[in-house]
Design a protein around this motif. Structure first.
Motif, PDB file in Angstrom:
ATOM      1  N   LYS A 404       1.588  -3.861  25.922  1.00  7.87           N
ATOM      2  CA  LYS A 404       0.304  -3.239  26.294  1.00  7.87           C
ATOM      3  C   LYS A 404       0.188  -1.831  25.714  1.00  7.87           C
ATOM      4  CE  LYS A 404      -2.621  -2.537  30.391  1.00  7.87           C
ATOM      5  NZ  LYS A 404      -2.911  -1.143  30.121  1.00  7.87           N
ATOM      6  N   ILE A 405       1.356  -1.140  25.663  1.00  4.09           N
ATOM      7  CA  ILE A 405       1.362   0.233  25.147  1.00  4.09           C
ATOM      8  C   ILE A 405       0.966   0.239  23.667  1.00  4.09           C
ATOM      9  CG2 ILE A 405       2.868   2.219  24.646  1.00  4.09           C
ATOM     10  CD1 ILE A 405       4.535   1.348  27.122  1.00  4.09           C
ATOM     11  N   ILE A 406       1.475  -0.753  22.950  1.00  5.65           N
ATOM     12  CA  ILE A 406       1.138  -0.807  21.509  1.00  5.65           C
ATOM     13  C   ILE A 406      -0.350  -1.064  21.341  1.00  5.65           C
ATOM     14  CG2 ILE A 406       1.451  -2.208  19.413  1.00  5.65           C
ATOM     15  CD1 ILE A 406       4.408  -2.516  20.297  1.00  5.65           C
ATOM     16  N   PHE A 410      -2.319   1.763  19.441  1.00  6.50           N
ATOM     17  CA  PHE A 410      -2.714   1.532  18.029  1.00  6.50           C
ATOM     18  C   PHE A 410      -3.932   0.617  17.867  1.00  6.50           C
ATOM     19  CE2 PHE A 410       1.892   2.313  18.128  1.00  6.50           C
ATOM     20  CZ  PHE A 410       1.981   3.417  17.292  1.00  6.50           C
ATOM     21  N   GLY A 411      -4.398   0.126  19.021  1.00  7.88           N
ATOM     22  CA  GLY A 411      -5.587  -0.741  18.947  1.00  7.88           C
ATOM     23  C   GLY A 411      -5.187  -2.213  18.908  1.00  7.88           C
ATOM     24  N   HIS A 412      -6.191  -3.031  19.208  1.00  6.33           N
ATOM     25  CA  HIS A 412      -5.924  -4.474  19.278  1.00  6.33           C
ATOM     26  C   HIS A 412      -5.648  -5.078  17.903  1.00  6.33           C
ATOM     27  CE1 HIS A 412      -6.562  -5.276  23.542  1.00  6.33           C
ATOM     28  NE2 HIS A 412      -7.489  -4.294  23.508  1.00  6.33           N
ATOM     29  N   THR A 478       5.376   2.083  11.948  1.00  3.01           N
ATOM     30  CA  THR A 478       6.671   1.440  12.184  1.00  3.01           C
ATOM     31  C   THR A 478       6.817   1.260  13.691  1.00  3.01           C
ATOM     32  OG1 THR A 478       7.609   2.487  10.240  1.00  3.01           O
ATOM     33  CG2 THR A 478       9.166   1.642  11.864  1.00  3.01           C
ATOM     34  N   LEU A 479       6.920   0.017  14.093  1.00  4.32           N
ATOM     35  CA  LEU A 479       6.910  -0.278  15.521  1.00  4.32           C
ATOM     36  C   LEU A 479       8.223  -0.941  15.912  1.00  4.32           C
ATOM     37  CD1 LEU A 479       3.313  -1.857  15.610  1.00  4.32           C
ATOM     38  CD2 LEU A 479       3.942   0.486  16.202  1.00  4.32           C
ATOM     39  N   SER A 480       8.821  -0.443  16.940  1.00  7.55           N
ATOM     40  CA  SER A 480      10.050  -1.052  17.459  1.00  7.55           C
ATOM     41  C   SER A 480       9.730  -1.672  18.810  1.00  7.55           C
ATOM     42  CB  SER A 480      11.149   0.003  17.622  1.00  7.55           C
ATOM     43  OG  SER A 480      11.532   0.481  16.357  1.00  7.55           O
ATOM     44  N   ILE A 481      10.094  -2.920  18.941  1.00  2.13           N
ATOM     45  CA  ILE A 481       9.790  -3.602  20.203  1.00  2.13           C
ATOM     46  C   ILE A 481      11.027  -4.366  20.663  1.00  2.13           C
ATOM     47  CG2 ILE A 481       7.304  -3.874  19.738  1.00  2.13           C
ATOM     48  CD1 ILE A 481       7.996  -6.801  18.983  1.00  2.13           C
TER      49      ILE A 481
END
Lengths: 526, 271
Positions: A404-406, A410-412, A478-481
């Motif tokens: 949800k935070i992403i 950063f938008g849908h 760059t996204l870390s999940i």
């Protein structure tokens, strides 16, 4: 998806149909074209034959009309003497040999004179007013046939009379024929005595016999003994032909030859030879030769067509039929080909669309992974198979941590791209036989069939968790999940879809509650 | 053309009662000469020659005139012209004609002989039979305009005409000449033309191929347009009388060997 069938024999035959139609139509075109061409040729031949017949008739009739005219003079001489110059002059004068009889150059009288009567004949002619009358040529013969009168006595016809025509073999042949038969006789090509120039036009003479009045002439012998002279008419061939009744057929070359041998020296008349040249490649001209026997003499008529005749009386429909027929044949064959192949193309399109609809109904539109329905179907199949074989399989629930935070940060759009990347990475991480599906939002499920051991599922879950640890680069970010995974193994953690799903779901929530980024296994089935 | 000779001149012979009676009971009544009639001859071999002023047709015409006692104007015309005039009704009679469907429309016939047709062909044309002649495109056939022949001869003529291989003539003499010049290689002849073959040049260089057709009846041609059926019947009766009493045989015996004359006159007239 519509199953692919091997092409049937009927379908292959159907594809031959346009070619069959093309061949049939071209064949039909050829038949019609050939029929038209043959009909045209027959029609042209018929016109040509008619033209030949007409030409022959016109000449025969004209000869007959000139003969009738001479018979008038012959009739006059049954009532008067051969030397009655005035009566003959007046009679010919009344005939009005104008344009209507323009073929005639001269009407004359020839008298038979025996050698012993020569002197008396000359004296008689001089007494009749021809003071300089002499017989020429001078040579002495047993018999003379002397020109004693020419009418109309004007122009060329004023040439001296007294000319002996008997020695000339051409004239003599016709004179004898007329004498012996009592009928009109025509000479071969001659040079008229009145034509003084060397290049005189082609001419002929027509003779009618005159027998002594009151004497019998029933037999050849009687005719020979009782003949006193001849009436004759001289013709220039070109004027004779110009005087024919009716119109000359256009586009025909007519040649007339003396007797039966059509040589250059025997040519007496030619017309139509100045027509335009035949176009190259045109059909051979129609030609005909006819031997006319006119007044005991033979003329050879040679008639041939020229392009003008063929274009006037022929039809050009054959060419139109050939072009139109060929065009229609190709068009019809193409139309049939389009109809046949169009149906096949429509079927292929429909099959494609059906397959697409089927895919859309069974797959997630964002990640293209199987959706819940397809996954459920495969799960049930696998459960049945595992149950039948006493085998293991596992169901894994996966939820992205803090997704949800992403979305919020950063938008849908970025969130959606990340989901697509996750889906791809999941597919790379699982085995080929495994099924990855998206349940909605950031929830995924993985079906792991044919497990030899139940803990193999945990190993695979850890592999997936590790795979998602690697950062994603989405739209320059760059996204870390991380993710939480719950695993339920058949038959340890559930024996059907519901119990297995619930067990995996519980395990996943426990993983979440434990802080996420971990794997939990479902509770053992009681 | 009109002739000024007695037999060709307009003639009027009063029927002599005894002569009429001699023809037979059918002709016992006086012959009905409604008017002056016209008859045309054509030059063709033994049928008629203007040069000798004799022939079968002339003899038959003379006998018909004598027996009928009618006034008949006799003339000499090309055969094609004769058929035209018979059709139009301008001419009443001609002789030695054969029939076909078209001629039946305008002409009636009184049959008195039949004969076969032959193809006279140059030996150097190397055509031993009809098929060989027809099959060689170089060979030309000569015919007399308007003449028709037996069935297979007509077929040959029609095919060669369509193939531009026919030369027509208004008389027989030019055909012999052109045959000798090799401008034509064949011509169709009848028994009347056999004497011409006795000329050495023609006999030596030609051979005869027979058409495999039955003999074709020939007869007195009568114009339907100018002669009423009753008139045709009385002229036909005259011809039949000449056949019955041997007059016709005597005429043919003058020109042919007895066997040939007999074979020509021995035939079954068409109905």
């Amino acid at each position: 998806m519509i199953p692919e069938h091997p092409p049937k024999a009927g379908a292959n035959l159907l594809l031959l149909l346009p070619w069959l139609i093309l061949v049939a139509m071209l064949g039909l075109t050829w038949v019609v074209w050939d029929f038209e061409r043959t009909s045209t040729r027959k029609e042209l031949r018929s016109e040509f034959d008619f033209a030949l017949r007409e030409t022959v008739n016109r000449i025969e009739q004209r000869v007959a009309s000139y003969e009738q005219m001479l018979r008038g003079v012959q009739g006059l001489l049954t009532t008067t003497d051969l030397t009655n110059r005035k009566a003959i002059h007046d009679y010919v004068d009344t005939l009005q040999l104008d344009a209507n009889f323009s073929g005639i150059q001269i009407v004359g009288i020839a008298q038979r004179v025996a050698e012993q009567d020569r002197a008396a004949h000359v004296a008689t002619m001089r007494r009749l007013g021809i003071s300089d009358y002499t017989i020429h040529p001078e040579s002495r013969n047993d018999m003379y046939v002397l020109i004693i009168q020419r009418e109309p006595f004007a122009g060329l016809n004023v040439a001296p009379i007294g000319f002996d025509i008997w020695p000339d073999p051409i004239r003599r042949l016709a004179l004898e024929k007329a004498r012996d038969t009592g009928l009109a006789a025509i000479t071969s090509k001659v040079h008229l005595a009145i034509d003084t120039e060397a290049e005189a036009p082609s001419s002929f003479l027509m003779y009618l016999p005159v027998y002594a009045p009151g004497q019998p002439h029933n037999t050849v012998a009687q005719r020979r003994s009782n003949l006193i002279g001849w009436i004759y008419a001289g013709f220039h061939m070109k004027d004779f032909m110009a005087s024919l009744y009716g119109k000359q057929w256009p586009g025909l070359e007519l040649s007339i030859f003396d007797d039966v041998n059509p040589t250059a020296s025997a040519l007496v008349y030619r017309a139509g030879a100045d027509s335009p040249q035949r176009p190259p490649g045109s059909a051979a001209p129609l030609t005909a030769t006819e031997y006319m026997v006119v007044a005991g003499h033979t003329w050879t008529l040679s008639l041939s067509t020229q392009s003008e005749f063929e274009s006037r009386f022929g039809r050009s429909a054959a060419a139109v039929i050939a072009v139109a027929g060929a065009g229609l044949s190709v068009s019809l064959a193409l139309l049939v080909w389009f109809m046949i192949t169009g149906r096949a193309r429509a079927l292929r399109l429909a099959a494609g669309m059906t397959e697409e609809l089927r895919h859309m109904a069974q797959h997630d539109s964002l990640t293209k992974l199987p959706n819940r329905a397809l996954f459920s179907d495969r799960l049930n199949r696998e459960l049945a198979r595992a149950r039948r074989n006493g085998d293991h399989c596992a169901l894994m629930f996966l939820d992205l941590d803090d997704f949800k935070i992403i979305n919020d940060s950063f938008g849908h759009a970025v969130g959606d791209d990340l989901l697509r990347e996750v889906a791809q990475r999941l597919q790379l991480a699982v085995r080929a036989a495994d099924t990855v599906a998206r349940m909605g939002g950031d929830e995924f499920v993985v079906l792991m069939p044919e497990l030899k051991e139940s803990h193999a599922a945990l190993g695979l879950a850890e592999k997936i968790r590790a795979a998602l640890h690697n950062p994603f680069v989405v739209d320059g970010h760059t996204l870390s999940i991380s993710c939480s995974l719950g695993v339920a193994v058949f038959p340890d953690n559930g024996v059907d879809e519901i119990s297995l799903t619930k067990s995996a779901d519980d395990a996943m929530y426990r993983a979440k509650e434990g802080g996420g980024d971990r794997v939990r296994i479902g509770h053992l089935e009681a | 053309m009109n002739s000024n000779r007695p037999w060709m001149r307009t003639r009027c012979l009063i029927a002599f009662l005894l002569t009429v009676c001699a023809i037979g009971p059918a002709c016992a009544a006086a012959f009905d000469c409604a008017r002056t009639y016209t008859l045309a001859l054509h030059e063709h071999g033994l049928l008629y020659s203007a040069d000798t002023d004799s022939g079968i047709d002339k003899d038959v015409a003379d006998e018909l005139i004598r027996r009928s006692g009618c006034k008949v104007t006799v003339s000499l015309l090309p055969r094609a012209r004769i058929w035209q005039l018979i059709e139009s009704g301008a001419l009443d009679f001609s002789l030695s004609g054969i029939s076909n469907a078209e001629r039946e429309r305008y002409a009636s016939f009184a049959w008195y002989f039949s004969n076969k047709y032959y193809l006279l062909v140059r030996k150097d044309a190397l055509a031993q039979n009809l098929a060989a002649f027809e099959g060689n495109d170089r060979l030309q056939l000569g015919t007399i305009r308007s003449f028709r022949y037996s069935e297979s001869a007509n077929r040959l003529v029609d095919r060669l005409q369509a193939a531009n291989r026919l030369n027509q003539s208004s008389g027989l003499a030019p055909l012999y000449k052109t045959l000798m010049l090799n401008h034509i290689q064949g011509m169709i002849i009848e028994p009347f033309d056999f004497p011409a073959l006795e000329a050495k040049a023609i006999g030596d260089s030609t051979s005869i191929v027979e058409f495999n057709d039955p003999p074709v009846p020939h007869g007195l041609i009568m114009s339907k347009k100018s002669l009423a059926p009753a008139e045709q019947a009385q002229w036909r009766a005259l011809i039949d009388g000449m056949r019955r009493d041997g007059s016709m045989r005597r005429i043919f015996d003058k020109y042919f060997k007895p066997e040939l004359a007999a074979s020509m006159l021995d035939f079954q007239p068409p109905p």
